[in-house]
Design a protein around this motif. Structure first.
Motif, mmCIF file in Angstrom:
data_model
loop_
_atom_site.group_PDB
_atom_site.id
_atom_site.type_symbol
_atom_site.label_atom_id
_atom_site.label_comp_id
_atom_site.label_asym_id
_atom_site.label_seq_id
_atom_site.Cartn_x
_atom_site.Cartn_y
_atom_site.Cartn_z
ATOM 1 N N PHE A 198 17.734 -18.370 -68.835
ATOM 2 C CA PHE A 198 18.850 -18.953 -68.108
ATOM 3 C C PHE A 198 19.983 -17.940 -67.999
ATOM 4 O O PHE A 198 20.140 -17.085 -68.879
ATOM 5 N N PRO A 199 20.797 -18.057 -66.946
ATOM 6 C CA PRO A 199 21.975 -17.179 -66.848
ATOM 7 C C PRO A 199 22.885 -17.356 -68.058
ATOM 8 O O PRO A 199 22.996 -18.439 -68.624
ATOM 9 N N LYS A 200 23.506 -16.272 -68.467
ATOM 10 C CA LYS A 200 24.486 -16.229 -69.559
ATOM 11 C C LYS A 200 23.885 -16.570 -70.919
ATOM 12 O O LYS A 200 24.588 -17.056 -71.808
ATOM 13 N N THR A 201 22.569 -16.340 -71.089
ATOM 14 C CA THR A 201 21.935 -16.541 -72.386
ATOM 15 C C THR A 201 21.280 -15.243 -72.838
ATOM 16 O O THR A 201 20.976 -14.376 -72.020
ATOM 17 N N LEU A 202 21.070 -15.132 -74.126
ATOM 18 C CA LEU A 202 20.375 -13.989 -74.697
ATOM 19 C C LEU A 202 18.962 -14.395 -75.072
ATOM 20 O O LEU A 202 18.743 -15.496 -75.583
ATOM 21 N N LEU A 203 18.009 -13.505 -74.817
ATOM 22 C CA LEU A 203 16.618 -13.767 -75.143
ATOM 23 C C LEU A 203 16.039 -12.545 -75.861
ATOM 24 O O LEU A 203 15.862 -11.497 -75.249
ATOM 25 N N TYR A 260 19.720 -10.192 -71.468
ATOM 26 C CA TYR A 260 20.844 -11.075 -71.116
ATOM 27 C C TYR A 260 20.600 -11.646 -69.731
ATOM 28 O O TYR A 260 20.436 -10.905 -68.755
ATOM 29 N N GLY A 261 20.576 -12.973 -69.634
ATOM 30 C CA GLY A 261 20.317 -13.645 -68.364
ATOM 31 C C GLY A 261 21.458 -13.476 -67.380
ATOM 32 O O GLY A 261 22.616 -13.755 -67.700
ATOM 33 N N LEU A 262 21.108 -13.032 -66.172
ATOM 34 C CA LEU A 262 22.123 -12.808 -65.133
ATOM 35 C C LEU A 262 22.117 -13.893 -64.061
ATOM 36 O O LEU A 262 23.173 -14.332 -63.623
ATOM 37 N N ALA A 263 20.929 -14.285 -63.612
ATOM 38 C CA ALA A 263 20.859 -15.215 -62.479
ATOM 39 C C ALA A 263 19.480 -15.852 -62.395
ATOM 40 O O ALA A 263 18.521 -15.369 -62.978
ATOM 41 N N ARG A 264 19.435 -16.935 -61.619
ATOM 42 C CA ARG A 264 18.147 -17.536 -61.263
ATOM 43 C C ARG A 264 17.693 -16.895 -59.965
ATOM 44 O O ARG A 264 18.518 -16.557 -59.107
ATOM 45 N N VAL A 265 16.381 -16.739 -59.821
ATOM 46 C CA VAL A 265 15.828 -16.153 -58.608
ATOM 47 C C VAL A 265 14.608 -16.947 -58.156
ATOM 48 O O VAL A 265 13.957 -17.622 -58.954
ATOM 49 N N LEU A 271 19.480 -17.065 -56.326
ATOM 50 C CA LEU A 271 19.867 -18.444 -56.068
ATOM 51 C C LEU A 271 21.285 -18.685 -56.553
ATOM 52 O O LEU A 271 21.696 -18.161 -57.594
ATOM 53 N N LYS A 272 22.015 -19.493 -55.809
ATOM 54 C CA LYS A 272 23.383 -19.833 -56.198
ATOM 55 C C LYS A 272 23.337 -20.909 -57.274
ATOM 56 O O LYS A 272 22.467 -21.766 -57.289
ATOM 57 N N ASP A 273 24.298 -20.833 -58.176
ATOM 58 C CA ASP A 273 24.452 -21.897 -59.162
ATOM 59 C C ASP A 273 25.043 -23.110 -58.471
ATOM 60 O O ASP A 273 25.871 -22.983 -57.557
ATOM 61 N N ILE A 274 24.632 -24.264 -58.903
ATOM 62 C CA ILE A 274 25.102 -25.520 -58.312
ATOM 63 C C ILE A 274 26.131 -26.136 -59.249
ATOM 64 O O ILE A 274 25.862 -26.349 -60.427
ATOM 65 N N ASN A 275 27.312 -26.412 -58.718
ATOM 66 C CA ASN A 275 28.329 -27.118 -59.488
ATOM 67 C C ASN A 275 28.119 -28.609 -59.307
ATOM 68 O O ASN A 275 27.743 -29.068 -58.232
ATOM 69 N N PHE A 276 28.341 -29.365 -60.366
ATOM 70 C CA PHE A 276 28.186 -30.805 -60.265
ATOM 71 C C PHE A 276 29.346 -31.488 -60.958
ATOM 72 O O PHE A 276 30.018 -30.915 -61.797
ATOM 73 N N ASP A 277 29.523 -32.749 -60.598
ATOM 74 C CA ASP A 277 30.599 -33.550 -61.159
ATOM 75 C C ASP A 277 30.052 -34.269 -62.388
ATOM 76 O O ASP A 277 29.183 -35.137 -62.280
ATOM 77 N N ARG A 278 30.542 -33.905 -63.561
ATOM 78 C CA ARG A 278 30.059 -34.521 -64.808
ATOM 79 C C ARG A 278 30.269 -36.034 -64.817
ATOM 80 O O ARG A 278 29.511 -36.757 -65.431
ATOM 81 N N ALA A 279 31.293 -36.517 -64.140
ATOM 82 C CA ALA A 279 31.583 -37.949 -64.124
ATOM 83 C C ALA A 279 30.423 -38.740 -63.514
ATOM 84 O O ALA A 279 30.186 -39.877 -63.883
ATOM 85 N N SER A 280 29.685 -38.131 -62.585
ATOM 86 C CA SER A 280 28.575 -38.861 -61.952
ATOM 87 C C SER A 280 27.447 -39.158 -62.932
ATOM 88 O O SER A 280 26.650 -40.056 -62.701
ATOM 89 N N PHE A 281 27.381 -38.449 -64.048
ATOM 90 C CA PHE A 281 26.349 -38.709 -65.059
ATOM 91 C C PHE A 281 26.703 -39.883 -65.949
ATOM 92 O O PHE A 281 25.871 -40.401 -66.677
ATOM 93 N N ASN A 282 27.954 -40.305 -65.911
ATOM 94 C CA ASN A 282 28.400 -41.420 -66.754
ATOM 95 C C ASN A 282 28.290 -42.764 -66.042
ATOM 96 O O ASN A 282 28.626 -43.782 -66.609
ATOM 97 N N GLU A 283 27.872 -42.764 -64.810
ATOM 98 C CA GLU A 283 27.804 -44.021 -64.037
ATOM 99 C C GLU A 283 26.545 -44.781 -64.351
ATOM 100 O O GLU A 283 25.553 -44.325 -64.744
#
Length: 131
Positions: free
Chosen positions: A23-28, A95-100, A119-131
């Motif tokens: 995953f991006p921003k992780t160490l392996l 070090y993870g840079l991006a998804r491809v 691939l672009k990272d997808i931003n999501f609204d955390r509030a939608s997971f609480n519904e």
């Protein structure tokens, strides 16, 4: 002061794994022992230090020493540390840079190289997971 940037490379060596994704921003941490992948690490560290980690598809055991299928979405990473061991094996930190998306393989031997699309990272609204 200039930040340490990585150029977008569209052809990268692929390191397939049966049970690991990057995953991006992780160490392996990885231990590289097969000859074909030792060569891949030598080539990557002599170049841009980038490799792609692809997850093997089910049934990979049957064709492991050939070219088993990998999933189409993978992670690209930059080698941050390399330790070459006395027997030619490597310990590396990736070090993870991006998804491809793997578009196609352009080389099969001694290891695979793929043409990839970032691939672009997808931003999501955390509030939608609480519904």
């Amino acid at each position: 002061m200039q930040k340490n940037k990585t150029a977008i490379i569209k052809e990268v060596p692929v390191f397939p794994l049966p049970n690991m994704v990057l995953f991006p921003k992780t160490l392996l941490p990885l231990h590289i022992f097969e000859k074909r992948y030792r060569r891949m690490i030598q080539d990557a560290t002599a170049g841009n230090n980038l490799i792609c980690v692809g997850l093997l598809k089910e049934g990979w055991e049957k064709t492991y020493f050939e070219q088993p299928e990998v999933h189409g979405i993978a992670g690209i990473g930059k080698i941050q540390q390399t330790e070459k061991l006395y027997d030619g094996k490597y310990n590396i930190m990736l070090y993870g840079l991006a998804r491809v998306k793997i578009e196609k393989f352009i080389q099969e031997k001694p290891y695979r190289i793929a043409k990839v699309k970032y691939l672009k990272d997808i931003n999501f609204d955390r509030a939608s997971f609480n519904e």
